[in-house]
Scaffold this active site. Structure first.
Site, short mmCIF file in Angstrom:
data_model
loop_
_atom_site.label_atom_id
_atom_site.label_comp_id
_atom_site.label_asym_id
_atom_site.label_seq_id
_atom_site.Cartn_x
_atom_site.Cartn_y
_atom_site.Cartn_z
N PRO A 145 0.82 -1.22 0.00
CG PRO A 145 -0.87 -1.59 1.57
CD PRO A 145 0.41 -2.17 1.04
CB ALA A 147 6.62 0.56 -1.07
CB SER A 149 7.42 3.83 -8.33
OG SER A 149 6.18 4.07 -8.94
CE1 TYR A 251 21.55 -4.85 -6.20
CE2 TYR A 251 21.27 -6.38 -4.37
CZ TYR A 251 21.69 -5.16 -4.85
OH TYR A 251 22.25 -4.23 -4.01
CD GLU A 260 6.61 -7.09 -14.32
OE1 GLU A 260 7.26 -7.83 -13.54
OE2 GLU A 260 5.78 -6.27 -13.92
N GLY A 357 -17.27 7.18 -32.42
CA GLY A 357 -18.34 8.08 -32.02
C GLY A 357 -19.01 7.59 -30.74
C1 LIG Z 1 -4.02 -3.83 -12.15
C2 LIG Z 1 -2.69 -3.84 -11.48
C3 LIG Z 1 -2.00 -5.04 -11.36
C4 LIG Z 1 -0.77 -5.08 -10.69
N1 LIG Z 1 -0.14 -6.30 -10.49
C5 LIG Z 1 0.94 -6.36 -9.66
C6 LIG Z 1 1.49 -7.61 -9.28
O1 LIG Z 1 1.06 -8.67 -9.74
N2 LIG Z 1 2.53 -7.64 -8.39
C7 LIG Z 1 3.05 -6.49 -7.87
O2 LIG Z 1 3.97 -6.56 -7.07
N3 LIG Z 1 2.56 -5.27 -8.23
C8 LIG Z 1 1.50 -5.18 -9.10
N4 LIG Z 1 0.98 -3.96 -9.45
C9 LIG Z 1 1.59 -2.75 -8.91
C10 LIG Z 1 2.23 -1.83 -9.95
O3 LIG Z 1 3.44 -2.37 -10.43
C11 LIG Z 1 2.36 -0.47 -9.28
O4 LIG Z 1 1.05 0.07 -9.19
C12 LIG Z 1 3.25 0.47 -10.04
O5 LIG Z 1 4.60 0.04 -9.96
C13 LIG Z 1 3.17 1.91 -9.47
O6 LIG Z 1 3.29 1.91 -8.09
P1 LIG Z 1 2.21 2.68 -7.19
O7 LIG Z 1 0.86 2.27 -7.63
O8 LIG Z 1 2.57 2.48 -5.77
O9 LIG Z 1 2.39 4.20 -7.58
P2 LIG Z 1 3.43 5.22 -6.91
O10 LIG Z 1 4.77 4.62 -6.80
O11 LIG Z 1 2.79 5.80 -5.70
O12 LIG Z 1 3.47 6.35 -8.04
C14 LIG Z 1 2.30 7.08 -8.41
C15 LIG Z 1 2.59 7.82 -9.69
O13 LIG Z 1 3.62 8.79 -9.45
C16 LIG Z 1 4.44 8.91 -10.56
N5 LIG Z 1 5.82 8.61 -10.15
C17 LIG Z 1 6.28 7.62 -9.35
N6 LIG Z 1 7.61 7.66 -9.22
C18 LIG Z 1 8.02 8.73 -9.95
C19 LIG Z 1 9.29 9.30 -10.24
N7 LIG Z 1 10.44 8.77 -9.75
N8 LIG Z 1 9.35 10.40 -11.02
C20 LIG Z 1 8.21 10.94 -11.54
N9 LIG Z 1 6.99 10.41 -11.33
C21 LIG Z 1 6.89 9.33 -10.54
C22 LIG Z 1 3.91 7.92 -11.63
O14 LIG Z 1 3.05 8.63 -12.51
C23 LIG Z 1 3.12 6.94 -10.81
O15 LIG Z 1 2.06 6.33 -11.57
C24 LIG Z 1 -0.21 -3.89 -10.17
C25 LIG Z 1 -0.90 -2.68 -10.33
C26 LIG Z 1 -2.12 -2.65 -10.97
C27 LIG Z 1 -2.84 -1.34 -11.08
#
Ligand SMILES: Cc1cc2nc3c(=O)[nH]c(=O)nc-3n(C[C@H](O)[C@H](O)[C@H](O)COP(=O)(O)OP(=O)(O)OC[C@H]3O[C@@H](n4cnc5c(N)ncnc54)[C@H](O)[C@@H]3O)c2cc1C
Length: 395
Positions: A145, A147, A149, A251, A260, A357
């Site tokens: 929730p 972490a 990116s 890593y 991926e 449309g």
């Molecule tokens: C339908 C779905 C399926 C998924 N399946 C999996 C799975 O199977 N296993 C798993 O582990 N994860 C999964 N994920 C997670 C997915 O990989 C993450 O949602 C994604 O990596 C983004 O992380 P976050 O949602 O925490 O967004 P955050 O890290 O909070 O980022 C929010 C937004 O901020 C911006 N942002 C973030 N970092 C930066 C930066 N350094 N510079 C500029 N802008 C930035 C981007 O626009 C980003 O979308 C899934 C997500 C979805 C929606």
């Protein structure tokens, strides 16, 4: 014979001769295409309403060999290359049911790769045959929730005790999370502020005490893919549930991200091509102002430019997959293609919906579903901005 002087044996998704592909790739493409036409498209709407892909469909994909294309023959795989993965992802993307496509592709190319690349001989021997047969479905649980990116920021902990490792934490947005049998889970075995060296991967089986699916998540798109929040509360796993070495999880995640992201790029190109195909068919029959929409230069030219961009994206995916198959470092190109294809598929969906449309806005139209599905391609597996930072470091 060098790769450069290979005869033009194979064809790309558009049916054009392509030096990247062999006859074996063509056979795979035909098989996947036939499976999609006969066994996916007639049922895709039902899976969208029920929120998951039924297990017999996944077992059937296992029987057809689609879950083992990169894995050793000893486990039942066919030991093909990265281009074969691109073929599978592109053709599943072309199905127009991306929720179905991601269900299969997370299993083959995002989750089970952790087991295959880092698992011990015993772990691989126990699980790989079932994974390849579609009898054991995999999920990968990294995101939390707080972490996504920032993978180093995860807060799930793994504490070693006499009886094994004790996991505590919550995982978010986990594809196949509800229905999987086997989960590759990232946790901090070192200090929470220990950075990349504190992360370790674990193999957790469904039904392990202390591990539960806390909720199935309701999504904007990819509705036939099940997505879950997972909770680990004093979940005890054996010492040998570690995947790879302690402290090497970060890593492993970064390495597996390369595959991926090629998969997500290829899938996006398949989706974009399918959207263009169905929009071309629509504008050639739909009439306005006394003529088919296709007669309007503005529409024709927009679709022509999108077709050019999709072709460019496709070639970037193929070339990167080919270089990956040669063992080259493709981090720069992978980041480029993930950013490019993730944005492009959304731009294509926008235009294709526009040219449908009012019908494009209706739930009954395919393009409406496809445009919802495409949205996440610019977020999941590395958001566009994160990918562009990776590119920026390397230009
Ligand atoms: C339908 C779905 C399926 C998924 N399946 C999996 C799975 O199977 N296993 C798993 O582990 N994860 C999964 N994920 C997670 C997915 O990989 C993450 O949602 C994604 O990596 C983004 O992380 P976050 O949602 O925490 O967004 P955050 O890290 O909070 O980022 C929010 C937004 O901020 C911006 N942002 C973030 N970092 C930066 C930066 N350094 N510079 C500029 N802008 C930035 C981007 O626009 C980003 O979308 C899934 C997500 C979805 C929606």
């Amino acid at each position: 014979m060098t790769a450069m002087s290979r005869p033009l044996l194979g064809t790309n998704a558009a049916g054009r001769a392509s030096a990247f592909f062999s006859e074996e790739h063509d056979i795979l493409r035909d098989q996947v295409r036939r499976f999609v036409e006969e066994e996916v498209k007639p049922h895709g709407d039902t899976w969208e309403s029920q929120g998951f892909v039924p297990r017999p469909v996944l077992r059937r994909m296992g029987e057809l060999g689609f879950f083992g294309i990169r894995y050793d023959e000893a486990y039942g795989g066919s030991a093909m290359d990265t281009l074969a993965t691109a073929v599978l992802a592109e053709e599943l993307g072309r199905s127009t049911y991306s929720g179905f496509a991601i269900t299969a592709l997370v299993h083959t190319d995002m989750a089970s790769v952790h087991l295959y690349n880092a698992g011990s001989a015993a772990q691989r021997e126990r699980w790989m045959p079932k994974v390849i047969a579609g009898e054991a479905i995999c999920a990968v649980a990294v995101t939390e929730p707080d972490a996504g990116s920032d993978v180093k920021g995860i807060r799930t902990t793994a504490r070693q005790t006499a009886g094994g490792w004790v996991l505590n934490g919550t995982k978010m947005f986990i594809t196949n999370g509800v229905h999987a049998d086997l989960y590759c889970v990232a946790a901090k075995s070192g200090p929470l502020d220990g950075g990349s060296k504190a992360v370790t991967m674990f193999l957790v089986e469904k039904g392990t005490p202390g591990f539960r699916v806390s909720r199935a998540l309701d999504k904007h798109g990819w509705r036939s893919s099940d997505t879950a929040e997972l909770v680990f509360e004093d979940c005890l796993v054996p010492h040998d549930a570690i995947l790879g070495e302690e402290g090497r999880g970060f890593y492993a995640i970064m390495r597996n991200f390369q595959n991926e992201r090629i998969v997500i790029g290829a899938m996006a190109i398949g989706e974009a091509q399918a959207a263009l195909d169905l929009t071309l068919a629509y504008v050639k029959t739909r009439r306005a102002f006394g003529a088919p929409l296709w007669d309007k230069q503005a529409i024709r030219q927009r679709l022509a430019m999108r077709a050019a961009e999709v072709e460019a994206g496709r070639q970037l995916v193929y070339a990167t997959a080919w270089r990956d198959a040669q063992g080259q470092d493709v981090t720069r190109e992978v980041s480029m293609l993930k950013a490019y294809c993730g944005e492009l598929v959304n731009a294509v969906m926008y235009d294709c919906l526009q040219f449908h449309g009012g019908m494009g806005f209706m739930r009954e139209s395919t393009i409406e579903r496809m445009s919802r599905d495409a949205r996440v391609q610019a977020i999941g597996g590395g958001a566009t901005e994160v990918m562009l930072e990776e590119v920026a470091k390397r230009i």
